[in-house]
Design an enzyme around this catalytic site. Structure first.
Site: not given
Lengths: 429, 266
Positions: B95, B217, B245
């Site tokens: 991320s 996602d 995610h």
């Protein structure tokens, strides 16, 4: 009396009500009254939702459908739980809730907002548990949803109040810092043949302390200097600090003799002290005469902790000024002076009692204090040093004492650089 | 400054194995890697840490100015590598940490053997042709969600935030403890994460790079994965059939395999 004709104080009688309404059900009887798990699931006063690990809804109860304005077939197999959240909530779900659920198998007490079919928002509290998959069944996430409109309104109000309080606190700290700065010289002047350093240690960011110092030129190439501590803290103490500082400077202009300067301040403060909250202070005031090979210093004290002299030969001693009384308490307070010569390599250290009164035993409120004896040992360990060296060492000592220092502390050091012994000095080529 | 203490650095796995650094994203802490670490540990030396402001990092190291930009976090990554004298590092950033890696690697390229960008997004906010997936208003709403939750959690969070090393029994009662953060710090990290735009920085990456995206996602749409691959010269894109995610939790096997086969080839 279990039934009565006509409306009573509890409202109209209900003829269809079973008898003995106040009697508790007997053992086992409760299960018979609440005998429909399906009805309990559908109409329990909280929303129920089951999802597959990928988020797809497999079942949702009537309560939640009613709250959100959906029909079961619009959600089951078609939508995910996070589809029913606001965008912010969805990000939160992905970054916090989903990972937490994977890691610990359950989550609880989570505040979210759900989006109803008509676009309105429903503040909810959510708890989820994972039912492990077995015998070919996939694992399921079971989520209970509690309506939290009132709670959210209350929380929003709390948050608003907290932000307000944080802003106020920042404002107060800003004010205290500004006020404190106004009570100290923005920079120390340069005195030929002497080196200066100062440090101010703030014990509380919220309150102005009453410590002060200054150093300034007076007539005949001499310099006045003082360091003191007004009783108490806060705005009232700051006002007295300001008065003390300007009185000391003003008196030094007409007559820089330290004893007479302190006597003048005593008169000023004593006149002010007729309110319910009398203020006094302790001050050490000096008159410095820089010379070719060192400085002459006359030092007078009004109830202040003794100045420290760190000699070039590595010794340290207190400069006592016996009999000096607190400034601002008695109409004719007595002050005495002492005269000292600062030779090259000598350093004079003035400080307030925040240092000597610092608690060294952190376990009890009435712990031991650092004390003048420990400070003298500390100074002897430093000597010989410079003004900057002494102030840096005391600054580090204050850091070490940490929360034990519960009062502001001002430190001012004046040294005669050892390099003046240099043969290339005044007598050189 | 004790870097190991600051970032709660933990090292596990094969001592003489190639180095894999796993960096968690916004939300939780190094526990995010708990399912992937055992798979990698047999072959690699695995280095885990918590970003300052997350997990068990040192709260006294917090500096709002430093951590208001991803550069501050990238600086920390480089300091960890220097402190542990790590070389030929395969840096795996999940991320927002993917972009932290993108910023760190070009500063000391000789230290990095490769980058794995897991569910990356160089910018979450839509901008013209670019589809980041969110509007600025969405991000504001997220920050609000955070605020209301920290209040909701306060009874649970308070003892953790205060720190109670002398009361281990508290540890057992704590739910949600893997995502514990001081709300002030989380707010800054959230802002930094979701308002940063690192699209221009992608071109600066010179080390071999693997982009790993999830097929479903909601935070990083498919277009974003392709965008990252197109902007980093020579990079490859792998799409995991994963929902959500956090593939390292939902699909740890394939995620670990993607990391391992890339790191093995360095």
């Amino acid at each position: 009396m279990t039934s009565r004709a006509g409306p009573g104080p509890d409202g109209p009688d209900r003829p269809d009500r079973p008898g003995r309404p106040e009697a508790a059900p007997g053992p086992g009887e409760g299960r018979e009254l609440e005998d429909d798990p399906e009805d309990l699931y559908e109409n329990t006063p909280c929303g129920q939702l089951s999802t597959l690990p990928d988020g797809r809804i497999v079942r949702v109860n009537a309560t939640l459908l009613d709250w959100l304005g959906y029909r079961s077939e619009e959600l089951v197999g078609r939508r995910t739980f996070s589809d029913l959240l606001t965008v912010g909530g969805r990000i939160y779900h992905e970054t916090h809730l989903a990972p937490l659920l994977r890691m610990q198998g359950r989550i609880g007490g989570i505040a979210l907002e759900m989006k109803a079919a008509d676009g309105s928002r429903l503040p909810v509290m959510v708890a989820s548990t994972v039912r492990d998959g077995s015998e070919g069944r996939p694992p399921l996430v079971r989520t209970s949803v509690f309506e939290a409109r009132d709670r959210r309104a209350y929380e929003t109000e709390l948050l608003r109040a907290r932000r307000e309080a944080e802003r106020e606190r920042e404002r107060v700290q800003q004010l205290a810092t500004t006020l404190q700065r106004s009570l100290l010289p923005p920079a120390l002047p340069g005195i030929p043949g002497a080196e200066l350093a100062a440090h101010y240690h703030t014990a509380s960011a919220d309150e102005v302390g009453g410590d002060f110092y200054d150093l300034f030129p007076v007539s005949g190439g001499r310099w006045g200097l003082f360091l003191g501590d007004v009783s108490g803290k806060g705005a009232e103490a700051a006002a007295v600090t300001s008065l003390a500082r300007y009185s000391l400077r003003a008196a030094s202009v007409s007559d820089p003799d330290p004893v007479r300067v302190l006597a003048n301040l005593n008169t000023v403060l004593e006149h002010e002290n007729h309110g319910a909250d009398p203020r006094f202070c302790t001050v050490v005031h000096g008159l410095l005469t820089p010379g070719e090979h060192g400085c002459g210093l006359v030092l007078a004290s009004g109830g202040h902790p003794p100045a420290l002299l760190l000699r070039a030969d590595g010794t340290a001693e207190y400069l006592h000024t016996p009999g000096g009384q607190l400034v601002g308490v008695l109409p004719n307070a007595h002050f005495t002076a002492t005269t000292v010569r600062l030779a090259p390599g000598d350093t004079l250290l003035l400080y307030t009692d925040g240092l000597t009164e610092a608690r060294t035993d952190r376990t009890g409120r009435r712990g031991k204090r650092y004390g003048e004896e420990a400070l003298l040992d500390f100074a002897a360990g430093l000597a010989p040093t410079s003004a900057a060296g002494a102030v840096a060492a005391v600054g580090a000592l204050l850091e070490d004492l940490g929360e034990g220092v519960d009062d502001d502390t001002a430190v001012l050091a004046l040294g005669v650089p050892a390099s003046r012994k240099d043969p290339d000095g005044p007598d050189g080529p | 400054m004790d870097i190991v203490r600051r970032n709660n650095v933990t090292v596990t796995g094969r001592e003489d194995g190639p180095v894999v650094v796993l960096a968690h994203g916004f939300g939780c802490d190094q526990n995010m890697w708990r399912l992937v670490t055992p798979v990698l540990a047999g072959e690699f030396r695995v280095v885990l840490f918590d970003h300052v402001g997350s997990g068990d990092s040192d709260p006294s190291a917090w500096d709002e100015a430093r951590y208001s930009s991803l550069e501050g976090y990238a600086q920390d990554v480089l300091e960890i590598c220097r402190e542990l004298d790590l070389r030929d590092v395969t840096f795996v950033g999940h991320s927002v940490s993917a972009m932290i890696g993108v910023l760190a690697a070009p500063r000391e390229p000789e230290r990095f053997a490769g980058l794995v960008l897991l569910a990356p997004s160089p910018s979450y906010i839509d901008d013209g042709e670019y589809r980041g997936g969110f509007s600025e208003a969405d991000i504001e709403e997220l920050l609000e969600s955070l605020e209301s939750n920290y209040l909701g959690w306060s009874s649970v969070m308070a003892p953790v935030i205060m720190g109670n090393p002398d009361r281990p029994e508290l540890g057992e009662e704590l739910t949600n403890s893997f995502c514990r953060t001081d709300p002030r710090m989380a707010r800054v990290f959230a802002r930094t994460t979701f308002l940063s735009d690192n699209r221009e920085d992608l071109a600066g990456v010179t080390v071999p790079t693997l982009v790993v995206e999830c097929a479903h996602d909601t935070l990083a749409p498919r277009e974003v994965g392709a965008f990252v691959r197109d902007r980093i010269a020579g990079s490859t894109l792998v799409t995991l059939d994963a929902h959500g995610h956090c593939p390292q939790l939902s699909d740890p096997g394939p995620t670990a395999e993607a990391i391992a086969s890339f790191a093995r080839a360095r």
